[in-house]
Design an enzyme around this catalytic site. Structure first.
Site, PDB file in Angstrom:
ATOM      1  N   ALA A  70       0.834  -1.305   0.041  1.00  0.00           N
ATOM      2  CA  ALA A  70       0.017   0.122   0.135  1.00  0.00           C
ATOM      3  C   ALA A  70       0.921   1.216  -0.049  1.00  0.00           C
ATOM      4  O   ALA A  70       2.039   1.167   0.266  1.00  0.00           O
ATOM      5  CB  ALA A  70      -0.886   0.054   0.961  1.00  0.00           C
ATOM      6  N   ASP A  71       0.283   2.374  -0.390  1.00  0.00           N
ATOM      7  CA  ASP A  71       0.979   3.697  -0.382  1.00  0.00           C
ATOM      8  C   ASP A  71       0.025   4.748  -0.052  1.00  0.00           C
ATOM      9  O   ASP A  71      -1.235   4.675  -0.404  1.00  0.00           O
ATOM     10  CB  ASP A  71       1.608   3.909  -1.498  1.00  0.00           C
ATOM     11  CG  ASP A  71       2.464   5.181  -1.560  1.00  0.00           C
ATOM     12  OD1 ASP A  71       3.357   5.151  -0.602  1.00  0.00           O
ATOM     13  OD2 ASP A  71       2.211   6.219  -2.091  1.00  0.00           O
ATOM     14  N   THR A  72       0.331   5.640   1.015  1.00  0.00           N
ATOM     15  CA  THR A  72      -0.847   6.606   1.535  1.00  0.00           C
ATOM     16  C   THR A  72      -0.287   7.909   1.152  1.00  0.00           C
ATOM     17  O   THR A  72       1.061   8.177   1.378  1.00  0.00           O
ATOM     18  CB  THR A  72      -0.983   6.453   2.953  1.00  0.00           C
ATOM     19  OG1 THR A  72      -1.462   4.886   3.248  1.00  0.00           O
ATOM     20  CG2 THR A  72      -2.048   7.446   3.590  1.00  0.00           C
TER      21      THR A  72
END
Lengths: 197, 197
Positions: A70-72
């Site tokens: 994931a990347d936020t």
């Protein structure tokens, strides 16, 4: 039994997966980020999440393991706020967020062999109007230091945030409801948490 | 230094106050609830929160301590969902919430001597459309057992909730942003969290 790998070293993502009873191993991706042009913040975030998962797949010769990456990102006025360079930069970021609503996007990539899923989830976050004093206090606590947008929603940051619209856990780092839906529908994953009766 | 008392035995409220760096003592109120007629769910919730704080004040001969008490309710179609009587009752409640939006109200009462503040904060919570199987699975984990509305938002409940509108921490048990605002404006409270530099 499914072998699950979390391709992230974020302690917050680790905690979120523990909270839903998953057993998993952590293998972070250490490859340098690829430079990309002409992508929107959301597209870039999705590309980064996909790279992390695919890199961990490749570098560890994975085959049938289920990898989650994931990347936020924090976006205001079409601009991405990354991690602050220093405390002064953190003050600048919090000032930008004060009294306004911004977006947090988390791109979620799940892969098992050749089956893949890549999604992006948006949550709106409303900051209260902060005084200069409140901003300096928050930054001085150091909670801003290693965080995108110079804040964390969980601890002292909870004093700054009036409300959100969307999935709270997406702001922390993983859209848990979406993750559960995808695991079930696309990866035939069964949540069989130990019941305590 | 201010002496703060949390008049609640909820471990979740305790954790929320620890997260914002408060030091406090826990003195729960053990008085039976007073029966009241002709009050709306929100008014009843506020009356209960006030009673808890005032009872702790009276029963412990408090004088200048700052007491924080709260009551959280789940409301759908104008009806309050309390704690489920048994697992069958929990299934009924989750069915009612499935695929819809409901309200969570937390009434917050703060008192220091004769200075008092009583507020109510609403957060909307949207459940995803759940299958019969998902409902039975969630109830079988036991997470529903001691919780208003038969769910907790933090752990496995995060798989059921599509999103919220409002303060997340209000759903957990305390509207932290509002609490901070009131402590500061009405009780001259200064957050001087230990900074780690």
């Amino acid at each position: 039994l499914e072998k699950i790998i979390l391709a992230s070293k974020s302690p917050r993502r680790c905690e979120l997966l523990q909270n839903i009873g998953l057993e998993f191993e952590i293998i972070p991706d250490d490859s340098p980020e690829i430079f990309r042009e002409n992508l929107s913040p959301e597209e870039l975030c999705m590309a980064i999440a996909k790279d992390k998962g695919d890199n961990v797949y490749r570098d560890n010769n994975l085959n049938e393991e289920l990898v989650i990456s994931a990347d936020t990102i924090v976006v205001i006025d079409g601009t991405v706020l990354g991690k602050p360079k220093d405390r002064k930069d953190a003050v600048r970021m919090i000032k930008l967020l004060s009294g306004r609503e911004h977006s947090v996007f988390t791109a979620l990539y799940i892969r098992k062999g050749e089956i893949t899923s890549l999604t992006s989830t948006e949550t709106k976050v409303r900051f209260k109007e902060l005084t200069e004093e409140e901003i300096l206090w928050y930054v001085s606590t150091g909670e801003c230091d290693d965080k995108a947008g110079a804040y964390g929603i969980q601890n002292l940051g909870s004093l700054l945030i009036e409300g959100i619209n969307g999935d709270y856990f997406n702001v922390v780092g993983l859209p848990i409801c979406t993750l559960g839906n995808i695991l079930k529908s696309k990866f035939n994953f069964v949540f069989n948490t130990k019941t305590e009766v």
